[in-house]
Design a protein around this motif. Structure first.
Motif, PDB file in Angstrom:
ATOM      1  N   GLN A 160      10.456 -85.353 -70.263  1.00  0.00           N
ATOM      2  CA  GLN A 160       9.363 -86.205 -70.709  1.00  0.00           C
ATOM      3  C   GLN A 160       9.781 -87.666 -70.619  1.00  0.00           C
ATOM      4  OE1 GLN A 160       8.753 -83.399 -74.405  1.00  0.00           O
ATOM      5  NE2 GLN A 160       6.941 -84.681 -74.246  1.00  0.00           N
TER       6      GLN A 160
ATOM      7  N   THR B 210      12.048 -90.919 -73.429  1.00  0.00           N
ATOM      8  CA  THR B 210      12.768 -90.166 -74.454  1.00  0.00           C
ATOM      9  C   THR B 210      14.114 -90.822 -74.756  1.00  0.00           C
ATOM     10  OG1 THR B 210      11.744 -88.092 -73.727  1.00  0.00           O
ATOM     11  CG2 THR B 210      13.734 -87.914 -75.064  1.00  0.00           C
TER      12      THR B 210
ATOM     13  N   ILE C  39      10.582 -89.473 -78.823  1.00  0.00           N
ATOM     14  CA  ILE C  39       9.875 -89.697 -77.564  1.00  0.00           C
ATOM     15  C   ILE C  39       8.928 -90.870 -77.737  1.00  0.00           C
ATOM     16  CG2 ILE C  39       8.502 -88.647 -75.743  1.00  0.00           C
ATOM     17  CD1 ILE C  39       9.339 -85.903 -76.943  1.00  0.00           C
TER      18      ILE C  39
END
Length: 361
Positions: free
Chosen positions: A158, A161, A178
């Motif tokens: 993702q 992060t 995140i």
């Protein structure tokens, strides 16, 4: 066959990322730049039901610059032809273009752990890898993560992060915040994973794992979500690997759900998976697995996959893979678009075969 077990962790990890490297630069103080890569060709009827051949390529660089014997600056980048997901919300216009899988930089504090930031190698891999053992497989664990974070086509990669990881004795620890980026639609996200290795002596070795994640949507004007009413994502999972002789048995169970702003019920996935890896010899490997996923109050996707695979290591750096998946699932329906939902680009009710040649460096 005791010789086989020492190769098992290496071969399992190599399915998720290139685990061998060509040294580009190396200094006496431990600083280095390494090149990682993978080249391959696959023949399968997975995507369309018709047999077709696809080129497979992946390349990346790992770097370490030593500041002193306890502190180093580190970084990693990896790109792949036709990657399953895209970084920074930039999708390749041509499937033969290279798109980013990992791009991160960080600090390594030796026994005090390391901090990495970017599109990191998430500690959640400790959990997802229990089921992700096949050369041609799609990760079902936490498949709904991208409903809230559009950059998370797979939950262990993702954008934005910031992660801390460390190993304390037999305990592996990972936790992350995140931040997202200007197109990921995130207000915030957090995840964590714990893995403990218990040596049972002659009875083998067991590695239980716990994992969890939560993300909250921002709902801004630049939202990259396919459904802006998707508000919060939550996932938790428990699993373990058990090593005995030349065999590894993996079991996992996970649930994830998406909550909505418009009053729709939560979309919930419940997924359990079992995998078995067995080393006949250092060159011949057998794998088997079963996956059962059921979605309720969402797209109603159902997965019931049984997969068998054989691997032959032609050389230390190249392998031939052959697998067959019997599938007895049901495709779902997207609640927003009304379009059919598949899994891994194919109908979850259709069996498929896979033949692959892979060279890694």
């Amino acid at each position: 066959m005791k010789i086989g077990i020492k190769y098992l962790p290496f071969l399992l990890f190599s399915l998720a990322a290139s685990s061998q490297a060509a040294v580009i630069y190396s200094a006496d103080d431990g600083s280095n730049i390494d090149l990682y890569g993978r080249l391959g060709f696959n023949v399968s009827d997975k995507k369309t039901g018709d047999t077709s051949g696809d080129f497979d390529a992946r390349i990346g660089f790992s770097a370490r610059q030593m500041i002193n014997d306890k502190f180093a600056v580190i970084g990693f980048t990896q790109y792949q032809v036709n990657a399953a997901e895209y970084a920074n919300n930039i999708k390749a216009e041509n499937p033969n273009d290279f798109t980013a899988r990992y791009v991160w930089a960080g600090l390594d504090f030796a026994e005090y752990g390391k901090i990495t930031a970017g599109r990191v190698s998430s500690g959640l891999i400790m959990f997802t890898d229990i089921g992700d053992v096949f050369a041609s497989s799609d990760v079902a664990v936490a498949r709904q993560a991208n409903f809230v974070d559009s950059t998370a086509v797979q939950v262990f990669r993702q954008d934005g992060t910031v992660q801390y990881q460390n190993t304390i004795g037999n305990l592996d620890v990972s936790t992350a915040y995140i931040i997202g980026n200007n197109t990921s639609s995130l207000d915030y996200g957090v995840n964590a994973a714990l893995r403990y290795t218990l040596d049972l002596g002659a009875a083998g070795r067991i590695q239980p794992v716990l994992a969890a994640e939560q993300t909250q949507a921002r709902h801004g004007d630049q939202s990259g979500q396919s459904d802006d009413n998707a508000d919060k994502y939550q996932m938790w999972g428990i699993g373990s690997r058990y090593y005995l002789g030349d065999a590894m048995l993996g079991l996992l169970y996970t649930e994830d759900n998406v909550t909505y702003l418009d009053g729709r019920p939560d979309s919930t996935d419940k997924d359990w998976e079992a995998t078995l890896v067995y080393a006949l010899t250092p060159d011949w490997w057998l794998r088997a697995g079963y996956r059962h996923l059921l979605n309720t109050d969402g797209d109603d996707l159902k997965l019931r996959d049984t997969t068998f695979e054989i691997q032959y290591k032609v050389t230390a750096k190249s392998s031939i893979y052959g697998s067959y998946s019997w599938r007895n699932g049901e495709g779902g329906t997207n609640r927003v678009t009304g379009k059919a939902v598949s899994f891994g680009g194919s109908d979850p009710a259709d069996d498929y075969f896979h033949l692959g040649l892979r060279y890694e460096f």
